[in-house]
Design a protein around this motif. Structure first.
Motif, PDB file in Angstrom:
ATOM      1  N   VAL A  82     -21.375  26.870  35.980  1.00  0.00           N
ATOM      2  CA  VAL A  82     -22.364  25.872  36.398  1.00  0.00           C
ATOM      3  C   VAL A  82     -22.493  24.765  35.357  1.00  0.00           C
ATOM      4  N   ILE A  83     -22.623  25.134  34.091  1.00  0.00           N
ATOM      5  CA  ILE A  83     -22.741  24.125  33.030  1.00  0.00           C
ATOM      6  C   ILE A  83     -21.464  23.293  32.964  1.00  0.00           C
ATOM      7  N   ARG A  84     -20.328  23.938  33.089  1.00  0.00           N
ATOM      8  CA  ARG A  84     -19.055  23.212  33.051  1.00  0.00           C
ATOM      9  C   ARG A  84     -18.943  22.252  34.239  1.00  0.00           C
ATOM     10  N   ASN A  85     -19.368  22.678  35.403  1.00  0.00           N
ATOM     11  CA  ASN A  85     -19.322  21.811  36.586  1.00  0.00           C
ATOM     12  C   ASN A  85     -20.227  20.594  36.428  1.00  0.00           C
ATOM     13  N   VAL A  93     -21.091  22.464  42.384  1.00  0.00           N
ATOM     14  CA  VAL A  93     -21.731  22.698  41.094  1.00  0.00           C
ATOM     15  C   VAL A  93     -22.269  24.113  40.955  1.00  0.00           C
ATOM     16  N   TRP A  94     -23.043  24.571  41.951  1.00  0.00           N
ATOM     17  CA  TRP A  94     -23.885  25.741  41.755  1.00  0.00           C
ATOM     18  C   TRP A  94     -23.163  27.056  42.038  1.00  0.00           C
ATOM     19  N   ASP A  95     -23.685  28.110  41.446  1.00  0.00           N
ATOM     20  CA  ASP A  95     -23.214  29.459  41.727  1.00  0.00           C
ATOM     21  C   ASP A  95     -23.518  29.792  43.193  1.00  0.00           C
ATOM     22  N   PRO A  96     -22.561  30.380  43.924  1.00  0.00           N
ATOM     23  CA  PRO A  96     -22.803  30.660  45.344  1.00  0.00           C
ATOM     24  C   PRO A  96     -23.815  31.774  45.591  1.00  0.00           C
ATOM     25  N   PRO A 278     -25.752  25.947  26.101  1.00  0.00           N
ATOM     26  CA  PRO A 278     -24.605  25.428  25.344  1.00  0.00           C
ATOM     27  C   PRO A 278     -24.591  23.912  25.207  1.00  0.00           C
ATOM     28  N   ALA A 279     -25.120  23.186  26.196  1.00  0.00           N
ATOM     29  CA  ALA A 279     -25.135  21.729  26.083  1.00  0.00           C
ATOM     30  C   ALA A 279     -26.090  21.263  24.986  1.00  0.00           C
ATOM     31  N   PHE A 280     -27.104  22.076  24.693  1.00  0.00           N
ATOM     32  CA  PHE A 280     -28.116  21.706  23.699  1.00  0.00           C
ATOM     33  C   PHE A 280     -28.002  22.513  22.410  1.00  0.00           C
ATOM     34  N   ASP A 281     -27.083  23.443  22.361  1.00  0.00           N
ATOM     35  CA  ASP A 281     -26.950  24.353  21.231  1.00  0.00           C
ATOM     36  C   ASP A 281     -26.211  23.664  20.078  1.00  0.00           C
ATOM     37  N   PRO A 282     -26.817  23.599  18.883  1.00  0.00           N
ATOM     38  CA  PRO A 282     -26.125  22.986  17.745  1.00  0.00           C
ATOM     39  C   PRO A 282     -24.794  23.652  17.419  1.00  0.00           C
TER      40      PRO A 282
END
Length: 452
Positions: A82-85, A93-96, A278-282
């Motif tokens: 989802v984050i990668r999408n 995008v979303w998990d089914p 992960p997008a916000f993780d330092p």
């Protein structure tokens, strides 16, 4: 245009994709209030004080999709699909299986708000506490409808407000089926609720998890700027600033601390935060180098917001005081909203005054030089540039990209190099509107958004 049905599923928190409570909030998380039917004013207040729901758990799909940061290829191979999408602007995008938090959580918050409004009505009370409950509930309903509109509906455009699809508007706790109306209906509902909140809310609250009057006025100004209603937005944001405190001086912040800002810093008017991810993780996310270069010598935001590491630069300047990015309403946003309104209305000197007031609080005092310009367009250019530098990981950039892409002068193409290929998001791209989760489409039969 035919209206489409919407069935709101209430999915237990444990199976909602990506639901993790904020690691730190001014109030402790409460037990799940959907397990009981609240009646008293105290029970209704506790419902809105459920900070695990009302002030957190969003995965930040808008910020994940925006520019300003990048994820190295080794990270992309390890994060959730989802984050990668979202990061790569994929069609699907979303998990089914799991309902995404950025759809389910706002509607759960709206359910809480509607239950409070119905509960207050049942008490037939006109007490200050009852009015405060009403005001908070109207705020939360408007705030979360607006969050949803930034993801699952198109930008507000006056010429097509009666035809463009908006979001399903949930205005009663127990109505299981509602229609997907238009953009015009969506924004009319949001602004009506916020005007009620402004009339009912007190100037201050015991905690920033509860919205105050300035937060409601500031949010209304944010919405009105999206709509191009700059005169009314100017009045609202001026009122909000007059009821707020002072801007922080960045020279007084601890520039070597892991998190330079405390949880209860003076600029927060309403607290909300994305879940850590992960997008916000330092450890995984890196700041865009072009953005870093935009900070001039003497601008303390670069040192306060960011920290150089071996593989680039990381963000550490969240107003939450943690790695979970603050995405609520704060005083610095209000100064730039007022500056933008004045610039667009031709009040150049007044706009520059607010712009320089904010910048002065962010700079080394001995290096600060006020910006100067007389042409309204030049002033607006300065304001738009300042928004980019001030609001890193604040949940505002995606909305700015969407609305500013409607103006050729500010239209911006985003490029990302991922896994040896380049992906691009151009102004007006269909992928600026996220798909409604397929589970919702199956349940309700509402119309899906078109993606490329």
């Amino acid at each position: 245009m035919s209206m489409m049905r919407f069935v709101l599923p209430f999915i237990p928190a444990l199976i909602i994709y990506g639901l993790t409570a904020c690691s730190k909030n001014p109030l402790p998380a409460k037990r799940d209030r959907t397990l009981v039917v609240p009646h008293s004013e105290q029970e209704l207040l506790e419902l809105l004080d459920d900070t695990a729901i009302m002030n957190g758990q969003l995965i930040g799909a808008a910020e994940i999709s925006a520019d300003g940061y990048y994820l190295p290829d080794p990270v992309l191979d390890t994060i959730s699909p989802v984050i990668r999408n979202l990061y790569q602007w994929q069609k699907d995008v979303w998990d089914p299986v799991y309902m995404p938090a950025d759809w389910a959580v706002p509607y759960r918050r709206i359910f809480y708000a509607n239950r409070v409004l119905e509960g207050v009505s049942d008490t037939d009370s006109n007490s200050p506490r009852s009015k405060n409950l009403e005001g908070m509930a109207f705020f939360h309903r408007a705030y979360n409808h607006f969050l949803l509109a930034q993801l699952f509906a198109g930008s507000y455009q006056k010429a097509t407000t009666d035809t463009d699809l908006g979001i399903p508007l949930k205005r009663a706790a127990h109505d299981s089926i509602v229609t997907r109306g238009t953009i015009g209906q969506t924004y009319a509902c949001i602004t009506a609720d916020l005007r009620k909140a402004c009339r009912l809310l007190p100037p201050t609250q015991a905690t920033s998890n509860r919205p105050c009057r300035a937060a409601a006025s500031g949010l209304l100004a944010r919405v009105l700027v999206q709509m191009g209603a700059y005169n009314e937005a100017l009045y609202c944001v001026h009122t909000a600033i007059m009821e707020s405190g002072e801007l922080m001086r960045f020279k007084d912040q601890d520039s070597v601390a892991i998190h330079p800002f405390g949880l209860n810093n003076s600029e927060i008017l309403f607290y909300d935060a994305f879940s850590e991810g992960p997008a916000f993780d330092p450890a995984t996310s890196r700041v865009d180098t072009d953005l870093l270069r935009s900070y001039e010598p003497g601008d303390l935001r670069r040192a306060i917001y960011f920290k150089p590491v071996a593989q680039g630069t990381i963000f550490r300047g969240s107003y939450s005081g943690t790695d979970a990015p603050f995405c609520g309403i704060a005083l610095d946003e209000l100064y730039l909203l007022r500056a933008e309104c004045n610039a667009r209305l031709g009040n150049s000197a007044t706009a520059l005054k607010d712009l320089n007031t904010l910048r002065r609080s962010r700079w080394e005092p001995e290096m600060f030089e006020p910006l100067q310009a007389t042409d309204p367009q030049a002033v607006l250019d300065l304001v738009i540039a300042e928004r980019r530098k001030e609001y890193y990981f604040r949940g505002l950039r995606w909305s700015d990209l969407r609305r500013l892409n409607l103006e050729p002068r500010y239209a911006h193409t985003i490029n990302r190099a991922t896994s040896g290929k380049q992906v691009t998001l151009i102004p007006g791209d269909l992928n600026y509107i996220l798909p409604i989760p397929q589970q919702e489409i199956i349940l309700s039969g509402i119309q899906q958004n078109t993606r490329r």
